[in-house]
Design an enzyme around this catalytic site. Sequence first.
Site, PDB file in Angstrom:
ATOM      1  CD  GLU A   1     -12.680  -1.561  10.830  1.00 27.87           C
ATOM      2  OE1 GLU A   1     -12.593  -2.521  10.034  1.00 27.87           O
ATOM      3  OE2 GLU A   1     -11.801  -1.295  11.670  1.00 27.87           O
TER       4      GLU A   1
ATOM      5  CG  HIS B   1     -12.382  -3.758  15.394  1.00 28.30           C
ATOM      6  ND1 HIS B   1     -13.199  -4.804  15.784  1.00 28.30           N
ATOM      7  CD2 HIS B   1     -11.979  -4.052  14.131  1.00 28.30           C
ATOM      8  CE1 HIS B   1     -13.263  -5.685  14.809  1.00 28.30           C
ATOM      9  NE2 HIS B   1     -12.532  -5.261  13.803  1.00 28.30           N
TER      10      HIS B   1
END
Length: 446
Positions: free
Chosen positions: A68, A65
């Site tokens: 990301e 994440h």
Amino acid sequence: MTHRTTTGTAAPESGAAVPAVSRTDLPGGIRVLTERVPGVRSVALGIWIAIGSRDENPDQAGAAHYLEHLLFKGTGRRTATGIAEEMDAVGGELNAFTAKEHTCYYAHVLDEDMPMALDVLADVVTNAELAHTDVELERGVVLEEIAMRDDDPEDLLGELFDETLFDEHPLGLPIVGSEESIRGMSRDTLFDFWRGEYTTPRMVVAAAGNLDHAHVADLAAKALTDAASRFPTGVPVGPRSGASGLLRPRRALALRSDDSEQSHLMLGVPGLNRHDPRRTVLSVLNSALGGGLSSRLFQEVRERRGLAYQVYSSHASYADAGTLSVYAGCAPERLGEVVGVVRDVLAGVAADGLTEAEVVRAKGSMRGGLVLGMEDTASRMNRLGRSELDHGRQRSVAESLERIDAVTPEQVSALAAELLDVPLTAAVVGPYDDESELPGALQDLA
């Protein structure tokens, strides 16, 4: 450069063709799947990577994440501002999401802007700089996102439930990581995770809309040449195996104190992994149990008793495990009654199954949802990417509809008896200091 292309991929179980879907295998193990959608002027495309939060070790918790955020901060060819300006200039959407078993970087643009969007995506995914200054900048952003999650009782509840049900398995860890793991994560850890895991044999390029498959394949081959060159003999990574036995039903209760106006409850049990042939039966069971306004839970909890504004059931399936759960949000003084009604509904369905009328309505709802969900290119692109990573094949809409139609009330009742007649795991987020303040119906789960 050699490409191997197939069109009209067959569905092995039924022989049903998928005429609109084409596939090309590129060097480096990259797969390109496209679906031409007549009558639209857009293209949704994504680069999918078969890596998610469950693949992180404790030092990497939240790395997928975190990346990301970071991969959009600049590449060897583009600045973060340049990436934003390039997409804004054509009215396009550029984003990403991280899940427990995969990650996707995607764009939605006009058909004429698809070459630019694919080049940007490939550049971001394979050529990011991960500058030290950006790592520190985004560390604060990710920490703010964790704080926002902690301020959302429903999001917090879902993570607490997974943590309780999966115990110490990586599937039970939050996708965003923890404040501790993010504060302690170094740039080297992020770089090593990115370079070591975001490899071309794990990549799928999926696109749907007004496109030509050969053109997309050529563009992908060009944009990903450098990344593929590191894996000259790369073979596509297949779907994760479906080994069983990860979860065992166990009576458990978890509480997270929160100064909220409502009590948030999740009750659930282990479900089915995504390779289980009964997964469509589970979807019908879930829909009838708590998937709509006519579902048994909605009718019993909200319509007949007015105990909660929101109540629903859901299920999640992973390669080797699954969950079936019920959510309800209610006033704290009504929590005990809500727990009692939900447990009675689950026990009733486990003992007696569902009526034929309930199953028929659930199947009709699923059919409509499936077909209506395919009305936009983004949904079709998501279906392509997920199907390839999860199953290694494409299932036609017709085949999916046939599977729904084939489900019988007897199959639903048998599965309900198997899944629901077991100890329940419960998670609660609400204004309670400790478990002793919870109603007795919950305390006996501990």
